[in-house]
Design a protein around this motif. Structure first.
Motif, PDB file in Angstrom:
ATOM      1  N   GLY A  70       0.821  -1.219   0.000  1.00  0.00           N
ATOM      2  CA  GLY A  70       0.000   0.000   0.000  1.00  0.00           C
ATOM      3  C   GLY A  70       0.846   1.257   0.000  1.00  0.00           C
ATOM      4  N   GLY A  71       0.755   2.017  -1.077  1.00  0.00           N
ATOM      5  CA  GLY A  71       1.537   3.252  -1.200  1.00  0.00           C
ATOM      6  C   GLY A  71       0.697   4.490  -0.952  1.00  0.00           C
ATOM      7  N   GLY A  72      -0.169   4.431   0.078  1.00  0.00           N
ATOM      8  CA  GLY A  72      -0.834   5.632   0.572  1.00  0.00           C
ATOM      9  C   GLY A  72       0.035   6.217   1.683  1.00  0.00           C
ATOM     10  N   HIS A 124      -0.197   5.987   4.957  1.00  0.00           N
ATOM     11  CA  HIS A 124       0.163   5.089   6.059  1.00  0.00           C
ATOM     12  C   HIS A 124       1.281   4.136   5.660  1.00  0.00           C
ATOM     13  CE1 HIS A 124      -2.733   6.127   9.244  1.00  0.00           C
ATOM     14  NE2 HIS A 124      -3.512   6.514   8.243  1.00  0.00           N
ATOM     15  N   GLY A 125       1.213   3.584   4.430  1.00  0.00           N
ATOM     16  CA  GLY A 125       2.264   2.674   3.977  1.00  0.00           C
ATOM     17  C   GLY A 125       3.592   3.405   3.836  1.00  0.00           C
ATOM     18  N   LEU A 131       5.091  -1.903  -1.912  1.00  0.00           N
ATOM     19  CA  LEU A 131       4.426  -2.269  -3.171  1.00  0.00           C
ATOM     20  C   LEU A 131       3.098  -1.526  -3.296  1.00  0.00           C
ATOM     21  CD1 LEU A 131       4.898  -6.167  -2.973  1.00  0.00           C
ATOM     22  CD2 LEU A 131       6.545  -4.425  -3.741  1.00  0.00           C
ATOM     23  N   GLU A 132       2.926  -0.852  -4.411  1.00  0.00           N
ATOM     24  CA  GLU A 132       1.694  -0.089  -4.660  1.00  0.00           C
ATOM     25  C   GLU A 132       1.118  -0.524  -6.003  1.00  0.00           C
ATOM     26  OE1 GLU A 132      -0.589   2.156  -3.448  1.00  0.00           O
ATOM     27  OE2 GLU A 132      -1.405   1.972  -5.476  1.00  0.00           O
ATOM     28  N   GLY A 142      -1.091   0.937  -7.888  1.00  0.00           N
ATOM     29  CA  GLY A 142      -1.262   2.036  -8.849  1.00  0.00           C
ATOM     30  C   GLY A 142      -0.114   3.019  -8.717  1.00  0.00           C
ATOM     31  N   GLY A 181      -4.806   6.336  -3.790  1.00  0.00           N
ATOM     32  CA  GLY A 181      -5.967   5.872  -3.021  1.00  0.00           C
ATOM     33  C   GLY A 181      -6.569   7.038  -2.250  1.00  0.00           C
ATOM     34  N   THR A 224      -5.412   8.693   0.183  1.00  0.00           N
ATOM     35  CA  THR A 224      -4.487   9.760   0.592  1.00  0.00           C
ATOM     36  C   THR A 224      -4.558  10.939  -0.371  1.00  0.00           C
ATOM     37  OG1 THR A 224      -3.063   8.214   1.748  1.00  0.00           O
ATOM     38  CG2 THR A 224      -2.044  10.277   1.050  1.00  0.00           C
ATOM     39  N   CYS A 273       2.536  -2.326  -9.013  1.00  0.00           N
ATOM     40  CA  CYS A 273       2.891  -3.669  -8.547  1.00  0.00           C
ATOM     41  C   CYS A 273       1.783  -4.149  -7.601  1.00  0.00           C
ATOM     42  CB  CYS A 273       4.251  -3.613  -7.834  1.00  0.00           C
ATOM     43  SG  CYS A 273       4.813  -5.227  -7.284  1.00  0.00           S
ATOM     44  N   VAL A 317      -3.703  -0.875   3.282  1.00  0.00           N
ATOM     45  CA  VAL A 317      -4.409  -0.706   2.004  1.00  0.00           C
ATOM     46  C   VAL A 317      -5.835  -0.170   2.177  1.00  0.00           C
ATOM     47  CG1 VAL A 317      -3.021  -2.430   0.774  1.00  0.00           C
ATOM     48  CG2 VAL A 317      -5.107  -3.153   1.954  1.00  0.00           C
ATOM     49  N   GLN A 360     -17.311  10.585  -0.604  1.00  0.00           N
ATOM     50  CA  GLN A 360     -17.152  11.555  -1.699  1.00  0.00           C
ATOM     51  C   GLN A 360     -16.780  12.943  -1.211  1.00  0.00           C
ATOM     52  OE1 GLN A 360     -20.677  11.125  -4.333  1.00  0.00           O
ATOM     53  NE2 GLN A 360     -21.158   9.423  -2.980  1.00  0.00           N
ATOM     54  N   TRP A 418      -9.244   3.148   9.585  1.00  0.00           N
ATOM     55  CA  TRP A 418      -9.264   4.591   9.891  1.00  0.00           C
ATOM     56  C   TRP A 418     -10.505   5.252   9.308  1.00  0.00           C
ATOM     57  CZ3 TRP A 418      -5.817   6.169  13.356  1.00  0.00           C
ATOM     58  CH2 TRP A 418      -4.622   5.471  13.493  1.00  0.00           C
TER      59      TRP A 418
HETATM   60  C1  LIG Z   1     -13.416  11.853   0.065  1.00  0.00           C
HETATM   61  C2  LIG Z   1     -12.599  11.576   1.288  1.00  0.00           C
HETATM   62  C3  LIG Z   1     -12.382  12.591   2.212  1.00  0.00           C
HETATM   63  C4  LIG Z   1     -11.601  12.333   3.362  1.00  0.00           C
HETATM   64  N1  LIG Z   1     -11.310  13.390   4.187  1.00  0.00           N
HETATM   65  C5  LIG Z   1     -10.477  13.207   5.227  1.00  0.00           C
HETATM   66  C6  LIG Z   1     -10.074  14.316   6.027  1.00  0.00           C
HETATM   67  O1  LIG Z   1     -10.423  15.478   5.750  1.00  0.00           O
HETATM   68  N2  LIG Z   1      -9.254  14.078   7.092  1.00  0.00           N
HETATM   69  C7  LIG Z   1      -8.825  12.815   7.406  1.00  0.00           C
HETATM   70  O2  LIG Z   1      -8.120  12.670   8.408  1.00  0.00           O
HETATM   71  N3  LIG Z   1      -9.150  11.745   6.625  1.00  0.00           N
HETATM   72  C8  LIG Z   1      -9.954  11.909   5.548  1.00  0.00           C
HETATM   73  N4  LIG Z   1     -10.297  10.848   4.741  1.00  0.00           N
HETATM   74  C9  LIG Z   1      -9.805   9.497   5.083  1.00  0.00           C
HETATM   75  C10 LIG Z   1      -8.353   9.335   4.657  1.00  0.00           C
HETATM   76  O3  LIG Z   1      -8.174   9.767   3.335  1.00  0.00           O
HETATM   77  C11 LIG Z   1      -7.912   7.868   4.781  1.00  0.00           C
HETATM   78  O4  LIG Z   1      -8.258   7.357   6.049  1.00  0.00           O
HETATM   79  C12 LIG Z   1      -6.401   7.742   4.606  1.00  0.00           C
HETATM   80  O5  LIG Z   1      -5.951   8.465   3.483  1.00  0.00           O
HETATM   81  C13 LIG Z   1      -6.013   6.289   4.479  1.00  0.00           C
HETATM   82  O6  LIG Z   1      -4.653   6.222   4.097  1.00  0.00           O
HETATM   83  P1  LIG Z   1      -4.004   4.827   3.717  1.00  0.00           P
HETATM   84  O7  LIG Z   1      -2.593   5.075   3.406  1.00  0.00           O
HETATM   85  O8  LIG Z   1      -4.356   3.857   4.789  1.00  0.00           O
HETATM   86  O9  LIG Z   1      -4.837   4.356   2.445  1.00  0.00           O
HETATM   87  P2  LIG Z   1      -4.791   4.791   0.917  1.00  0.00           P
HETATM   88  O10 LIG Z   1      -4.312   6.181   0.755  1.00  0.00           O
HETATM   89  O11 LIG Z   1      -6.122   4.445   0.346  1.00  0.00           O
HETATM   90  O12 LIG Z   1      -3.666   3.856   0.326  1.00  0.00           O
HETATM   91  C14 LIG Z   1      -3.834   2.468   0.178  1.00  0.00           C
HETATM   92  C15 LIG Z   1      -3.100   2.058  -1.073  1.00  0.00           C
HETATM   93  O13 LIG Z   1      -3.094   0.636  -1.167  1.00  0.00           O
HETATM   94  C16 LIG Z   1      -3.078   0.313  -2.526  1.00  0.00           C
HETATM   95  N5  LIG Z   1      -3.484  -1.083  -2.710  1.00  0.00           N
HETATM   96  C17 LIG Z   1      -4.713  -1.638  -2.518  1.00  0.00           C
HETATM   97  N6  LIG Z   1      -4.694  -2.943  -2.820  1.00  0.00           N
HETATM   98  C18 LIG Z   1      -3.432  -3.241  -3.202  1.00  0.00           C
HETATM   99  C19 LIG Z   1      -2.787  -4.428  -3.644  1.00  0.00           C
HETATM  100  N7  LIG Z   1      -3.447  -5.577  -3.773  1.00  0.00           N
HETATM  101  N8  LIG Z   1      -1.465  -4.371  -3.968  1.00  0.00           N
HETATM  102  C20 LIG Z   1      -0.771  -3.208  -3.855  1.00  0.00           C
HETATM  103  N9  LIG Z   1      -1.341  -2.060  -3.451  1.00  0.00           N
HETATM  104  C21 LIG Z   1      -2.653  -2.068  -3.126  1.00  0.00           C
HETATM  105  C22 LIG Z   1      -4.066   1.312  -3.137  1.00  0.00           C
HETATM  106  O14 LIG Z   1      -3.852   1.455  -4.529  1.00  0.00           O
HETATM  107  C23 LIG Z   1      -3.755   2.572  -2.342  1.00  0.00           C
HETATM  108  O15 LIG Z   1      -2.863   3.448  -3.011  1.00  0.00           O
HETATM  109  C24 LIG Z   1     -11.068  11.046   3.591  1.00  0.00           C
HETATM  110  C25 LIG Z   1     -11.283  10.036   2.648  1.00  0.00           C
HETATM  111  C26 LIG Z   1     -12.025  10.293   1.495  1.00  0.00           C
HETATM  112  C27 LIG Z   1     -12.223   9.191   0.483  1.00  0.00           C
END
Ligand SMILES: Cc1cc2nc3c(=O)[nH]c(=O)nc-3n(C[C@H](O)[C@H](O)[C@H](O)COP(=O)(O)OP(=O)(O)OC[C@H]3O[C@@H](n4cnc5c(N)ncnc54)[C@H](O)[C@@H]3O)c2cc1C
Length: 413
Positions: free
Chosen positions: A38-40, A42-43, A62-63, A65, A70, A72, A203, A234, A257, A361
């Motif tokens: 997961g390349g958001g 947190h990852g 590994l990400e 896209g 995602g 983030t 990947c 992820v 949204q 989260w």
């Molecule tokens: C519209 C919207 C508004 C929001 N507003 C806020 C806000 O104002 N404040 C706040 O605190 N939070 C907010 N959030 C929540 C916040 O964006 C998320 O909780 C946070 O970004 C999660 O980060 P992450 O790194 O865990 O996930 P992500 O950023 O989703 O990253 C996960 C990554 O994993 C990758 N992945 C998935 N499956 C696989 C696989 N099989 N192999 C490799 N990679 C994979 C995805 O492509 C993605 O890039 C909002 C969310 C949305 C959708």
């Protein structure tokens, strides 16, 4: 290359031809000590802290896209730490404190703007809730105060004070505000890459090989990778990855949204949320109004919005700020968020011995990125939960020790 005024000047004078690529695009190696999926935010934060704090550098992220593609890169960028339970306050305030120095740590401008987070108080019940919350926060050592209606009107002159939801005051966290979301992802990526982490985009993780309850290798769209430890971050796809590893998570995925208006002159200096309408608004540095509302309640992996939500958010925003009726909507998008039964994160050990997770989260994990990454890095490096992550283990659902922030703090984001 450091980002500083001298390099900026030098590059400006020499036609901006000497900037280095911010991070490499390496081919995956056949084996790593640890792999993060997961390349958001947190990852990426996990990769950075794993290398910086725990000295693990033979690691890959590994990400499937692109980095930040995602949630983030899709969130509304609001940050705050006014959660009620001591367990949550500790983790979210750690995140905000790390954010306060992150630009300097990463040598990357994350555009932190602590402009104040206001939760409007629209009835007596909310007033009592806000008082209760302010007391809890003080006990937890986190800032937060109640301000009266006159002060709210002064801070936001365009706000309708006597509409369908008359404003009686607001709960204010002055350290709350916004941060540029892409910059958080890019800053962590650049810093992790400098410490030797292989960041591999395009990947996708497709499956796992296991022996005696441990993962031995990961099958990806770019080949097989052996590893000793796996970290998963992820978000909305946590259930999908868990299923591939042979277990289930108490997570449901939903579409959330958001939308932005055309840019207008500075109008709104703070982040504001109305509990009555569920709509929250901030103005970007470019002048756009960023607006969001509640999540779609049906389960979905659809990363697309729908008209009923646009309509609800816009009508509520116009109710709050009647002048918005003059503005045009520019863009609208969605992300897939991961909701846990108590609206709190799930951190630490999974049923697979060498696999650790960071998820749940939901609608509010952007603000938690530095702490979430730190917690996952700690678990991967030591095999144990960090003391702040201990209350958020998967076993809390079995042992009925929920941290029900959904009920306590009410509105996320
Ligand atoms: C519209 C919207 C508004 C929001 N507003 C806020 C806000 O104002 N404040 C706040 O605190 N939070 C907010 N959030 C929540 C916040 O964006 C998320 O909780 C946070 O970004 C999660 O980060 P992450 O790194 O865990 O996930 P992500 O950023 O989703 O990253 C996960 C990554 O994993 C990758 N992945 C998935 N499956 C696989 C696989 N099989 N192999 C490799 N990679 C994979 C995805 O492509 C993605 O890039 C909002 C969310 C949305 C959708």
């Amino acid at each position: 290359m450091n980002y500083n005024v001298f390099n900026l000047l030098w590059q400006g004078l020499s036609g901006h031809k000497g900037w280095q690529q911010a991070w490499r695009s390496p081919e995956p190696k056949p084996r790593y000590d640890a792999v993060i999926i997961g390349g958001g935010g947190h990852g990426l934060a996990t990769a950075y802290y794993l290398a910086r704090e725990y000295g693990m550098t033979n690691i890959a992220l590994l990400e499937k896209g692109w980095l930040g593609g995602g949630n983030t890169g899709r969130n509304t960028t609001n940050v705050r730490s006014d959660y009620m339970f001591p367990e949550s306050a500790a983790i979210y305030d750690m995140a905000l404190r790390l954010y306060e120095t992150l630009g300097k740590d990463l040598n990357y401008n994350i555009m932190l703007s602590q402009r104040g987070w206001l939760t409007l108080i629209e009835d007596q019940h909310q007033m009592e809730g806000a008082r209760h919350k302010a007391n809890w926060l003080q006990c937890n050592g986190v800032d937060g105060e109640i301000i009266g209606a006159a002060q709210v009107a002064q801070m936001m002159p365009g706000l309708q004070m006597k509409g369908r939801y008359p404003v009686r005051g607001a709960f204010l966290q002055k350290r709350g505000g916004t941060i540029r979301h892409d910059a958080v992802a890019w800053g962590y990526a650049r810093a992790a890459d400098r410490l030797g982490v292989d960041i591999i985009q395009n990947c996708e993780v497709q499956g796992f090989e296991q022996e005696n309850g441990r993962i031995t290798a990961i099958n990806t769209s770019r080949g097989r990778i052996e590893t000793d430890r796996v970290g998963v971050a992820v978000a909305g796809h946590s259930g999908v990855i868990a299923e591939k590893a042979g277990f289930r998570l108490p997570i449901t995925s939903h579409c959330l949204q958001a939308m932005v208006s055309e840019p207008v002159r500075p109008f709104l200096d703070h982040v504001v949320i109305s509990p009555g309408t569920g709509v929250y608004i901030n103005q970007t540095q470019k002048g756009e109004m960023v607006m969001g509302g509640v999540l779609d309640l049906y389960h979905s992996y659809g990363q697309r919005g729908n008209f009923p939500t646009i309509e609800k958010v816009i009508t509520s925003a116009v109710e709050m700020f009647p002048a918005f009726s003059q503005m045009r909507l520019m863009r609208h998008w969605a992300g897939i968020v991961d909701i846990s039964p108590d609206s709190s994160p799930i951190l630490g050990q999974t049923p697979v011995e060498n696999m650790y997770i960071n998820c749940g989260w939901g609608t509010g994990g952007f603000k938690a990125i530095p702490a979430g990454g730190y917690m996952l890095a700690h678990s991967i490096a030591t095999g144990r939960p960090h003391e702040l992550a201990a209350p958020f283990g998967l076993n809390r659902f079995r042992d009925n020790r929920l941290v029900d922030e959904g009920a306590a703090a009410g509105i996320a984001h």
